[in-house]
Design a protein around this motif. Structure first.
Motif, PDB file in Angstrom:
ATOM      1  N   GLY A   1       0.828  -1.212   0.000  1.00 58.00           N
ATOM      2  CA  GLY A   1       0.000   0.000   0.000  1.00 58.00           C
ATOM      3  C   GLY A   1       0.856   1.253   0.000  1.00 58.00           C
ATOM      4  O   GLY A   1       0.582   2.216  -0.722  1.00 58.00           O
ATOM      5  N   GLY A   2       1.922   1.240   0.814  1.00 57.92           N
ATOM      6  CA  GLY A   2       2.801   2.405   0.921  1.00 57.92           C
ATOM      7  C   GLY A   2       3.552   2.676  -0.373  1.00 57.92           C
ATOM      8  O   GLY A   2       3.721   3.823  -0.779  1.00 57.92           O
ATOM      9  N   LEU A   3       3.996   1.587  -1.018  1.00 64.86           N
ATOM     10  CA  LEU A   3       4.805   1.758  -2.228  1.00 64.86           C
ATOM     11  C   LEU A   3       3.957   2.081  -3.455  1.00 64.86           C
ATOM     12  O   LEU A   3       4.391   2.814  -4.338  1.00 64.86           O
ATOM     13  CB  LEU A   3       5.641   0.492  -2.473  1.00 64.86           C
ATOM     14  CG  LEU A   3       6.707   0.233  -1.409  1.00 64.86           C
ATOM     15  CD1 LEU A   3       7.323  -1.144  -1.576  1.00 64.86           C
ATOM     16  CD2 LEU A   3       7.793   1.303  -1.450  1.00 64.86           C
ATOM     17  N   LEU A   4       2.728   1.534  -3.495  1.00 66.81           N
ATOM     18  CA  LEU A   4       1.892   1.762  -4.680  1.00 66.81           C
ATOM     19  C   LEU A   4       0.907   2.922  -4.503  1.00 66.81           C
ATOM     20  O   LEU A   4       0.283   3.348  -5.469  1.00 66.81           O
ATOM     21  CB  LEU A   4       1.093   0.492  -5.021  1.00 66.81           C
ATOM     22  CG  LEU A   4       1.897  -0.735  -5.450  1.00 66.81           C
ATOM     23  CD1 LEU A   4       0.970  -1.875  -5.832  1.00 66.81           C
ATOM     24  CD2 LEU A   4       2.800  -0.403  -6.639  1.00 66.81           C
ATOM     25  N   GLY A   5       0.778   3.386  -3.239  1.00 67.92           N
ATOM     26  CA  GLY A   5      -0.224   4.410  -2.944  1.00 67.92           C
ATOM     27  C   GLY A   5      -0.092   5.651  -3.798  1.00 67.92           C
ATOM     28  O   GLY A   5      -1.060   6.149  -4.361  1.00 67.92           O
ATOM     29  N   GLU A   6       1.147   6.140  -3.949  1.00 66.94           N
ATOM     30  CA  GLU A   6       1.393   7.380  -4.699  1.00 66.94           C
ATOM     31  C   GLU A   6       1.075   7.191  -6.187  1.00 66.94           C
ATOM     32  O   GLU A   6       0.441   8.043  -6.821  1.00 66.94           O
ATOM     33  CB  GLU A   6       2.844   7.804  -4.532  1.00 66.94           C
ATOM     34  CG  GLU A   6       3.004   9.278  -4.315  1.00 66.94           C
ATOM     35  CD  GLU A   6       4.397   9.610  -3.833  1.00 66.94           C
ATOM     36  OE1 GLU A   6       5.170  10.095  -4.668  1.00 66.94           O
ATOM     37  OE2 GLU A   6       4.708   9.345  -2.658  1.00 66.94           O
ATOM     38  N   ALA A   7       1.488   6.014  -6.711  1.00 70.65           N
ATOM     39  CA  ALA A   7       1.226   5.707  -8.123  1.00 70.65           C
ATOM     40  C   ALA A   7      -0.277   5.613  -8.362  1.00 70.65           C
ATOM     41  O   ALA A   7      -0.782   6.071  -9.393  1.00 70.65           O
ATOM     42  CB  ALA A   7       1.912   4.403  -8.506  1.00 70.65           C
ATOM     43  N   LEU A   8      -0.962   5.062  -7.381  1.00 70.99           N
ATOM     44  CA  LEU A   8      -2.418   4.925  -7.488  1.00 70.99           C
ATOM     45  C   LEU A   8      -3.075   6.309  -7.551  1.00 70.99           C
ATOM     46  O   LEU A   8      -3.957   6.564  -8.370  1.00 70.99           O
ATOM     47  CB  LEU A   8      -2.929   4.156  -6.259  1.00 70.99           C
ATOM     48  CG  LEU A   8      -4.309   3.528  -6.326  1.00 70.99           C
ATOM     49  CD1 LEU A   8      -4.304   2.393  -7.337  1.00 70.99           C
ATOM     50  CD2 LEU A   8      -4.713   2.985  -4.967  1.00 70.99           C
ATOM     51  N   GLU A   9      -2.589   7.201  -6.705  1.00 74.64           N
ATOM     52  CA  GLU A   9      -3.105   8.583  -6.653  1.00 74.64           C
ATOM     53  C   GLU A   9      -2.931   9.286  -8.005  1.00 74.64           C
ATOM     54  O   GLU A   9      -3.807   9.991  -8.475  1.00 74.64           O
ATOM     55  CB  GLU A   9      -2.333   9.347  -5.567  1.00 74.64           C
ATOM     56  CG  GLU A   9      -2.774  10.743  -5.319  1.00 74.64           C
ATOM     57  CD  GLU A   9      -3.822  10.807  -4.237  1.00 74.64           C
ATOM     58  OE1 GLU A   9      -4.693  11.663  -4.362  1.00 74.64           O
ATOM     59  OE2 GLU A   9      -3.767  10.026  -3.284  1.00 74.64           O
ATOM     60  N   ARG A  10      -1.783   9.039  -8.622  1.00 74.79           N
ATOM     61  CA  ARG A  10      -1.446   9.716  -9.874  1.00 74.79           C
ATOM     62  C   ARG A  10      -2.198   9.097 -11.064  1.00 74.79           C
ATOM     63  O   ARG A  10      -2.780   9.804 -11.872  1.00 74.79           O
ATOM     64  CB  ARG A  10       0.074   9.621 -10.090  1.00 74.79           C
ATOM     65  CG  ARG A  10       0.599  10.445 -11.256  1.00 74.79           C
ATOM     66  CD  ARG A  10       2.098  10.276 -11.405  1.00 74.79           C
ATOM     67  NE  ARG A  10       2.476   8.878 -11.587  1.00 74.79           N
ATOM     68  CZ  ARG A  10       3.257   8.187 -10.746  1.00 74.79           C
ATOM     69  NH1 ARG A  10       3.746   8.761  -9.676  1.00 74.79           N
ATOM     70  NH2 ARG A  10       3.562   6.914 -10.985  1.00 74.79           N
ATOM     71  N   ASP A  11      -2.183   7.754 -11.129  1.00 76.92           N
ATOM     72  CA  ASP A  11      -2.705   7.067 -12.324  1.00 76.92           C
ATOM     73  C   ASP A  11      -4.171   6.666 -12.205  1.00 76.92           C
ATOM     74  O   ASP A  11      -4.828   6.430 -13.208  1.00 76.92           O
ATOM     75  CB  ASP A  11      -1.856   5.824 -12.619  1.00 76.92           C
ATOM     76  CG  ASP A  11      -0.403   6.200 -12.856  1.00 76.92           C
ATOM     77  OD1 ASP A  11      -0.171   7.312 -13.368  1.00 76.92           O
ATOM     78  OD2 ASP A  11       0.491   5.409 -12.504  1.00 76.92           O
ATOM     79  N   ALA A  12      -4.663   6.514 -11.007  1.00 78.74           N
ATOM     80  CA  ALA A  12      -6.061   6.096 -10.836  1.00 78.74           C
ATOM     81  C   ALA A  12      -6.675   6.859  -9.665  1.00 78.74           C
ATOM     82  O   ALA A  12      -6.884   6.299  -8.580  1.00 78.74           O
ATOM     83  CB  ALA A  12      -6.132   4.586 -10.598  1.00 78.74           C
ATOM     84  N   PRO A  13      -6.943   8.171  -9.865  1.00 72.77           N
ATOM     85  CA  PRO A  13      -7.398   9.000  -8.738  1.00 72.77           C
ATOM     86  C   PRO A  13      -8.704   8.518  -8.105  1.00 72.77           C
ATOM     87  O   PRO A  13      -8.895   8.667  -6.895  1.00 72.77           O
ATOM     88  CB  PRO A  13      -7.555  10.394  -9.349  1.00 72.77           C
ATOM     89  CG  PRO A  13      -7.529  10.213 -10.820  1.00 72.77           C
ATOM     90  CD  PRO A  13      -6.795   8.950 -11.096  1.00 72.77           C
ATOM     91  N   MET A  14      -9.601   7.922  -8.918  1.00 70.46           N
ATOM     92  CA  MET A  14     -10.859   7.433  -8.353  1.00 70.46           C
ATOM     93  C   MET A  14     -10.613   6.262  -7.400  1.00 70.46           C
ATOM     94  O   MET A  14     -11.210   6.186  -6.326  1.00 70.46           O
ATOM     95  CB  MET A  14     -11.813   6.989  -9.463  1.00 70.46           C
ATOM     96  CG  MET A  14     -12.550   8.150 -10.107  1.00 70.46           C
ATOM     97  SD  MET A  14     -13.797   7.512 -11.220  1.00 70.46           S
ATOM     98  CE  MET A  14     -14.446   9.008 -11.862  1.00 70.46           C
TER      99      MET A  14
END
Lengths: 240, 113
Positions: A163-176
């Protein structure tokens, strides 16, 4: 000959320990499946609130208590004082004091096994141990207890890391999807509360929630938590 | 290390220590101690304190998030996610699965709107 027998006995003992440890890990599987998404949500939320992924992982590795960890995040989000969060976390964890005495007669005599197991004695691990108590008449093996605790712990820490490592990428690429993970925190508290509901606890818990909600609405979150808990204990005492 | 980071780490270590203490201290007590018997029987205010605080924590977490959902026109999304969480909890007492269902319902509702 004697040496050969001793070797066979020790080999059998190691095999039995490994088999018990594996059984403990298997018993941890449902807990691990439940923990992983919650831990991922914690890791993602922690990074979103400004912690480094390594810090989020360290919190999970050191504290290993979902309610306390999400409490820390609510403090970071709302700007509540950290000492108050520490006190609240201690109070929330008081229920853990009940778990050790209930299991004590079935735990191994070994001090190291007990104190290692204590680190992993979460609500869910306690429930799994209690369930085994009703089906297995003898004392729990050290390997089984440590397998159970390790399975739950590893899932929690691994979920936080992901969650910590992918969280930022998720925010950027999949905001919903990132916004949706923000619902994990209220969902977790609703779920834990629901799982603690019983005929005996329902009214005091409802009273506590009502007082806390009104106070939170008015901006007095901490006062509401303590006042609600005090009212619940008072109601519980009067009904006994 | 900044002062804020120092305070954060101190809080984390204190939380870890108090969590471990509540889990491990009962194993230090004398098996015949009255305090241990009282704890094992689940009597006293301790029994209600944990659930009451959890209910309070749920309330103080949900209240501002509902207010935020209202402001952002996300109330239907929020309520559908809450409904999904409760629906799973009604059929299976599994916090992890319920959280997963709630987050998935939130995402699906958000996508559908």
């Amino acid at each position: 000959m004697g040496r050969g027998n001793a070797f066979l006995r020790s080999e059998a003992a190691v095999t039995a320990r490994l088999s018990n440890g594996a059984a403990g890990l298997r018993a941890a599987a449902p807990i691990a499946i439940g923990y992983f998404p919650v831990a991922m949500a914690f890791g993602a939320a922690a990074v979103k609130l400004g912690l480094e992924p390594a810090q989020a992982i360290a919190v999970s590795a050191l504290v290993f208590a979902g309610a306390s960890q999400f409490l820390l995040l609510t403090a970071l989000a709302s700007g509540n004082a950290l000492p108050i969060v520490v006190v609240l976390s201690g109070l929330v964890n008081l229920r853990h004091l009940l778990y050790g005495p209930i299991l004590l007669d079935r735990l191994p005599q070994s001090g190291y096994a007990r104190f290692l197991f204590a680190f992993a004695l979460t609500d869910e691990v306690f429930a799994a141990t209690l369930a085994r108590r009703s089906t297995v008449p003898e004392k729990f093996g050290t390997a089984w207890l440590l397998g159970l605790g390790f399975g739950a712990y590893a899932s929690w820490v691994a979920g936080t890391a992901l969650g910590g490592l992918l969280g930022e990428a998720l925010e950027r690429d999949a905001p919903m999807a990132a916004e949706a993970t923000g619902f994990a925190l209220p969902a977790l508290f609703v779920a834990i509360t629901w799982l603690n509901l019983s005929r005996e606890t329902a009214i005091p818990m409802a009273a506590s929630a009502a007082v806390a909600a009104v106070c939170a609405w008015l901006g007095y979150t901490t006062v509401g938590l303590f006042a609600g808990a005090a009212l619940a204990c008072l109601i519980h005492g009067m009904r006994r | 290390m900044s002062s804020d980071a120092g305070h954060l780490w101190a809080a984390i270590v204190a939380m870890a220590a108090s969590t471990y203490a509540t889990r491990g201290l009962p194993f230090l007590a004398d098996r015949d101690s009255r305090a241990l018997s009282l704890l094992a029987s689940g009597a006293g205010p301790l029994k209600m304190l944990g659930p009451a605080l959890l209910a309070g924590l749920a309330a103080v977490t949900v209240t501002p998030s509902v207010a935020h959902a209202c402001e952002a026109n996300r109330l239907p999304v929020y309520l559908s996610a809450l409904f999904a969480t409760l629906l799973v909890l009604r059929s299976r007492p599994d916090a992890g699965l319920a959280v997963l269902a709630g987050v998935a319902a939130y995402w699906l509702s958000l996508t559908a709107l």
